[in-house]
Write a protein that holds these residues in place. Structure first.
Motif, PDB file in Angstrom:
ATOM      1  N   ASP A   3      36.223 -53.010  43.261  1.00 15.23           N
ATOM      2  CA  ASP A   3      35.456 -52.551  44.072  1.00 15.23           C
ATOM      3  C   ASP A   3      36.219 -51.919  44.942  1.00 15.23           C
ATOM      4  OD1 ASP A   3      32.977 -52.761  42.323  1.00 15.23           O
ATOM      5  OD2 ASP A   3      31.670 -53.221  43.556  1.00 15.23           O
ATOM      6  N   THR A   4      37.478 -52.681  44.867  1.00 13.25           N
ATOM      7  CA  THR A   4      38.195 -51.560  45.739  1.00 13.25           C
ATOM      8  C   THR A   4      39.493 -51.090  45.388  1.00 13.25           C
ATOM      9  OG1 THR A   4      39.596 -53.420  46.703  1.00 13.25           O
ATOM     10  CG2 THR A   4      37.690 -52.726  47.581  1.00 13.25           C
ATOM     11  N   LEU A   5      40.829 -50.863  45.385  1.00 11.91           N
ATOM     12  CA  LEU A   5      41.969 -49.973  45.687  1.00 11.91           C
ATOM     13  C   LEU A   5      42.639 -51.057  46.440  1.00 11.91           C
ATOM     14  CD1 LEU A   5      41.652 -46.585  44.330  1.00 11.91           C
ATOM     15  CD2 LEU A   5      41.867 -48.389  43.248  1.00 11.91           C
ATOM     16  N   ARG A   6      43.633 -51.302  46.153  1.00 14.45           N
ATOM     17  CA  ARG A   6      45.043 -51.975  46.620  1.00 14.45           C
ATOM     18  C   ARG A   6      46.445 -51.583  46.664  1.00 14.45           C
ATOM     19  NH1 ARG A   6      46.797 -57.362  45.391  1.00 14.45           N
ATOM     20  NH2 ARG A   6      47.950 -56.076  44.014  1.00 14.45           N
ATOM     21  N   PHE A   7      47.036 -51.258  48.171  1.00 11.45           N
ATOM     22  CA  PHE A   7      48.262 -50.762  47.697  1.00 11.45           C
ATOM     23  C   PHE A   7      48.580 -51.400  48.567  1.00 11.45           C
ATOM     24  CE2 PHE A   7      46.434 -47.220  50.676  1.00 11.45           C
ATOM     25  CZ  PHE A   7      47.223 -47.040  51.715  1.00 11.45           C
ATOM     26  N   TRP A   8      50.225 -51.596  48.537  1.00 16.13           N
ATOM     27  CA  TRP A   8      51.168 -52.202  49.418  1.00 16.13           C
ATOM     28  C   TRP A   8      52.108 -51.790  50.553  1.00 16.13           C
ATOM     29  CZ3 TRP A   8      50.382 -57.406  49.033  1.00 16.13           C
ATOM     30  CH2 TRP A   8      50.023 -58.000  48.301  1.00 16.13           C
ATOM     31  N   THR A   9      51.851 -51.959  51.567  1.00 14.73           N
ATOM     32  CA  THR A   9      51.797 -50.955  52.801  1.00 14.73           C
ATOM     33  C   THR A   9      53.294 -51.635  53.653  1.00 14.73           C
ATOM     34  OG1 THR A   9      50.482 -52.760  54.456  1.00 14.73           O
ATOM     35  CG2 THR A   9      49.222 -50.346  54.219  1.00 14.73           C
ATOM     36  N   CYS A  10      53.919 -52.143  53.226  1.00 12.17           N
ATOM     37  CA  CYS A  10      55.007 -52.668  53.199  1.00 12.17           C
ATOM     38  C   CYS A  10      56.605 -52.611  51.541  1.00 12.17           C
ATOM     39  CB  CYS A  10      55.481 -54.092  53.911  1.00 12.17           C
ATOM     40  SG  CYS A  10      54.942 -55.616  53.025  1.00 12.17           S
ATOM     41  N   SER A  11      57.498 -52.772  52.325  1.00 15.52           N
ATOM     42  CA  SER A  11      58.432 -53.725  50.905  1.00 15.52           C
ATOM     43  C   SER A  11      58.861 -54.252  50.875  1.00 15.52           C
ATOM     44  CB  SER A  11      59.754 -52.003  50.974  1.00 15.52           C
ATOM     45  OG  SER A  11      60.308 -52.288  52.500  1.00 15.52           O
ATOM     46  N   ASN A  12      59.257 -55.476  50.189  1.00 13.05           N
ATOM     47  CA  ASN A  12      59.568 -57.173  50.098  1.00 13.05           C
ATOM     48  C   ASN A  12      60.917 -56.841  50.106  1.00 13.05           C
ATOM     49  OD1 ASN A  12      58.331 -58.770  50.933  1.00 13.05           O
ATOM     50  ND2 ASN A  12      57.331 -59.837  48.827  1.00 13.05           N
ATOM     51  N   THR A  13      62.443 -56.797  50.850  1.00 18.14           N
ATOM     52  CA  THR A  13      63.254 -56.447  51.152  1.00 18.14           C
ATOM     53  C   THR A  13      63.724 -58.138  50.899  1.00 18.14           C
ATOM     54  OG1 THR A  13      62.886 -54.551  51.965  1.00 18.14           O
ATOM     55  CG2 THR A  13      64.939 -55.787  52.445  1.00 18.14           C
ATOM     56  N   ALA A  14      64.564 -58.712  50.333  1.00 18.00           N
ATOM     57  CA  ALA A  14      65.398 -60.210  50.305  1.00 18.00           C
ATOM     58  C   ALA A  14      63.630 -61.191  50.564  1.00 18.00           C
ATOM     59  CB  ALA A  14      66.232 -59.808  51.662  1.00 18.00           C
ATOM     60  N   ASN A  15      62.589 -60.728  50.260  1.00 12.91           N
ATOM     61  CA  ASN A  15      61.865 -61.867  50.603  1.00 12.91           C
ATOM     62  C   ASN A  15      60.813 -61.319  51.758  1.00 12.91           C
ATOM     63  OD1 ASN A  15      60.983 -62.721  47.889  1.00 12.91           O
ATOM     64  ND2 ASN A  15      62.506 -64.603  48.068  1.00 12.91           N
ATOM     65  N   THR A  16      61.286 -60.460  52.693  1.00 14.87           N
ATOM     66  CA  THR A  16      61.152 -60.741  53.977  1.00 14.87           C
ATOM     67  C   THR A  16      60.418 -58.977  53.823  1.00 14.87           C
ATOM     68  OG1 THR A  16      62.658 -61.245  54.406  1.00 14.87           O
ATOM     69  CG2 THR A  16      61.819 -59.934  56.017  1.00 14.87           C
ATOM     70  N   PRO A  17      58.882 -58.553  54.413  1.00  9.78           N
ATOM     71  CA  PRO A  17      58.325 -57.805  54.397  1.00  9.78           C
ATOM     72  C   PRO A  17      58.409 -57.166  55.485  1.00  9.78           C
ATOM     73  CG  PRO A  17      56.163 -59.900  54.610  1.00  9.78           C
ATOM     74  CD  PRO A  17      58.038 -59.817  54.327  1.00  9.78           C
ATOM     75  N   VAL A  18      58.785 -55.657  55.487  1.00  7.35           N
ATOM     76  CA  VAL A  18      59.012 -54.950  56.009  1.00  7.35           C
ATOM     77  C   VAL A  18      58.502 -53.687  55.969  1.00  7.35           C
ATOM     78  CG1 VAL A  18      61.445 -52.537  56.867  1.00  7.35           C
ATOM     79  CG2 VAL A  18      61.997 -55.635  55.849  1.00  7.35           C
ATOM     80  N   PRO A  19      57.805 -53.223  56.968  1.00  6.65           N
ATOM     81  CA  PRO A  19      56.644 -52.309  57.223  1.00  6.65           C
ATOM     82  C   PRO A  19      57.274 -50.701  57.174  1.00  6.65           C
ATOM     83  CG  PRO A  19      56.010 -53.413  59.091  1.00  6.65           C
ATOM     84  CD  PRO A  19      57.302 -54.005  58.431  1.00  6.65           C
ATOM     85  N   TYR A  20      56.396 -50.321  56.939  1.00  9.20           N
ATOM     86  CA  TYR A  20      56.811 -48.412  56.901  1.00  9.20           C
ATOM     87  C   TYR A  20      56.862 -47.535  58.210  1.00  9.20           C
ATOM     88  CZ  TYR A  20      57.440 -48.851  51.611  1.00  9.20           C
ATOM     89  OH  TYR A  20      58.379 -49.224  50.495  1.00  9.20           O
ATOM     90  N   VAL A  21      55.960 -47.967  59.344  1.00 10.09           N
ATOM     91  CA  VAL A  21      55.548 -47.441  60.521  1.00 10.09           C
ATOM     92  C   VAL A  21      56.188 -46.776  60.519  1.00 10.09           C
ATOM     93  CG1 VAL A  21      54.618 -47.989  62.776  1.00 10.09           C
ATOM     94  CG2 VAL A  21      52.987 -48.825  60.900  1.00 10.09           C
ATOM     95  N   GLY A  22      56.452 -45.803  61.415  1.00 10.26           N
ATOM     96  CA  GLY A  22      57.603 -45.355  62.863  1.00 10.26           C
ATOM     97  C   GLY A  22      58.561 -44.597  61.069  1.00 10.26           C
ATOM     98  N   GLU A  23      58.546 -45.045  60.520  1.00 10.59           N
ATOM     99  CA  GLU A  23      59.568 -44.464  59.074  1.00 10.59           C
ATOM    100  C   GLU A  23      58.916 -43.026  58.042  1.00 10.59           C
ATOM    101  OE1 GLU A  23      62.485 -47.357  57.536  1.00 10.59           O
ATOM    102  OE2 GLU A  23      61.316 -48.614  58.058  1.00 10.59           O
ATOM    103  N   ILE A  24      57.587 -43.342  58.238  1.00  9.96           N
ATOM    104  CA  ILE A  24      57.254 -42.697  57.233  1.00  9.96           C
ATOM    105  C   ILE A  24      55.695 -41.532  58.123  1.00  9.96           C
ATOM    106  CG2 ILE A  24      57.663 -43.353  54.842  1.00  9.96           C
ATOM    107  CD1 ILE A  24      54.811 -44.103  54.969  1.00  9.96           C
ATOM    108  N   ASP A  25      54.694 -41.318  56.989  1.00 12.35           N
ATOM    109  CA  ASP A  25      53.852 -40.697  57.643  1.00 12.35           C
ATOM    110  C   ASP A  25      52.261 -41.053  57.310  1.00 12.35           C
ATOM    111  OD1 ASP A  25      55.377 -38.838  60.448  1.00 12.35           O
ATOM    112  OD2 ASP A  25      56.101 -38.129  58.614  1.00 12.35           O
ATOM    113  N   GLU A  26      53.041 -41.142  55.825  1.00 13.82           N
ATOM    114  CA  GLU A  26      51.581 -40.706  55.401  1.00 13.82           C
ATOM    115  C   GLU A  26      51.928 -41.402  53.738  1.00 13.82           C
ATOM    116  OE1 GLU A  26      49.464 -36.732  55.837  1.00 13.82           O
ATOM    117  OE2 GLU A  26      50.738 -36.873  54.318  1.00 13.82           O
ATOM    118  N   PHE A  27      50.804 -42.153  52.789  1.00 16.97           N
ATOM    119  CA  PHE A  27      51.527 -42.883  51.976  1.00 16.97           C
ATOM    120  C   PHE A  27      50.616 -42.023  50.983  1.00 16.97           C
ATOM    121  CE2 PHE A  27      50.964 -46.863  54.568  1.00 16.97           C
ATOM    122  CZ  PHE A  27      52.791 -47.609  53.413  1.00 16.97           C
ATOM    123  N   GLY A  28      51.637 -41.820  49.701  1.00 21.57           N
ATOM    124  CA  GLY A  28      50.546 -40.836  48.938  1.00 21.57           C
ATOM    125  C   GLY A  28      50.032 -42.011  47.616  1.00 21.57           C
ATOM    126  N   VAL A  29      48.870 -42.667  47.484  1.00 23.19           N
ATOM    127  CA  VAL A  29      48.838 -43.448  46.336  1.00 23.19           C
ATOM    128  C   VAL A  29      48.369 -43.349  44.823  1.00 23.19           C
ATOM    129  CG1 VAL A  29      47.684 -45.102  46.582  1.00 23.19           C
ATOM    130  CG2 VAL A  29      48.272 -44.704  48.512  1.00 23.19           C
TER     131      VAL A  29
END
Length: 109
Positions: free
Chosen positions: A36-62
């Motif tokens: 009953d949920t929608l899941r989306f990733w809040t980080c990118s996976n760069t070289a198998n290392t999660p990199v969050p978007y905080v400070g680089e974006i303001d919103e996710f358009g999902v």
């Protein structure tokens, strides 16, 4: 008005729009339906290392193909790996800490 990046396809910002004279940086994601949920990733996976978007974006358009809806979710206060938007009540009737999908609905694409 919505502005798209002119150069580079690997940027962290997918589009920008202006709200009350201030630019809003948006990262676009596709959500998948899990129960009953929608899941989306809040980080990118760069070289198998999660990199969050905080400070680089303001919103996710999902976008959710399962609900055919677009959701706009502010980046502040989100978990660092994945976010779940709830479509239906929990089995134990929990309400505290639940992110209800309807609160972030923008509308159909």
């Amino acid at each position: 008005m919505v502005y798209l990046p002119a150069f580079g396809s690997n940027g962290r910002i997918d589009l920008i729009y202006v709200n009350n004279g201030h630019p809003v940086r948006v990262q676009c994601k596709t959500a998948c339906l899990i129960g009953d949920t929608l899941r989306f990733w809040t980080c990118s996976n760069t070289a198998n290392t999660p990199v969050p978007y905080v400070g680089e974006i303001d919103e996710f358009g999902v976008y959710s193909p399962d609900t055919n809806m677009v959701y706009v979710v502010p980046v502040e206060g989100l978990p660092s790996r994945a976010c779940f938007l709830r479509l239906a009540p929990t089995r134990n009737c929990q309400r505290s800490g639940v992110r209800w999908a309807h609160g972030y609905e923008l509308g159909p694409p």
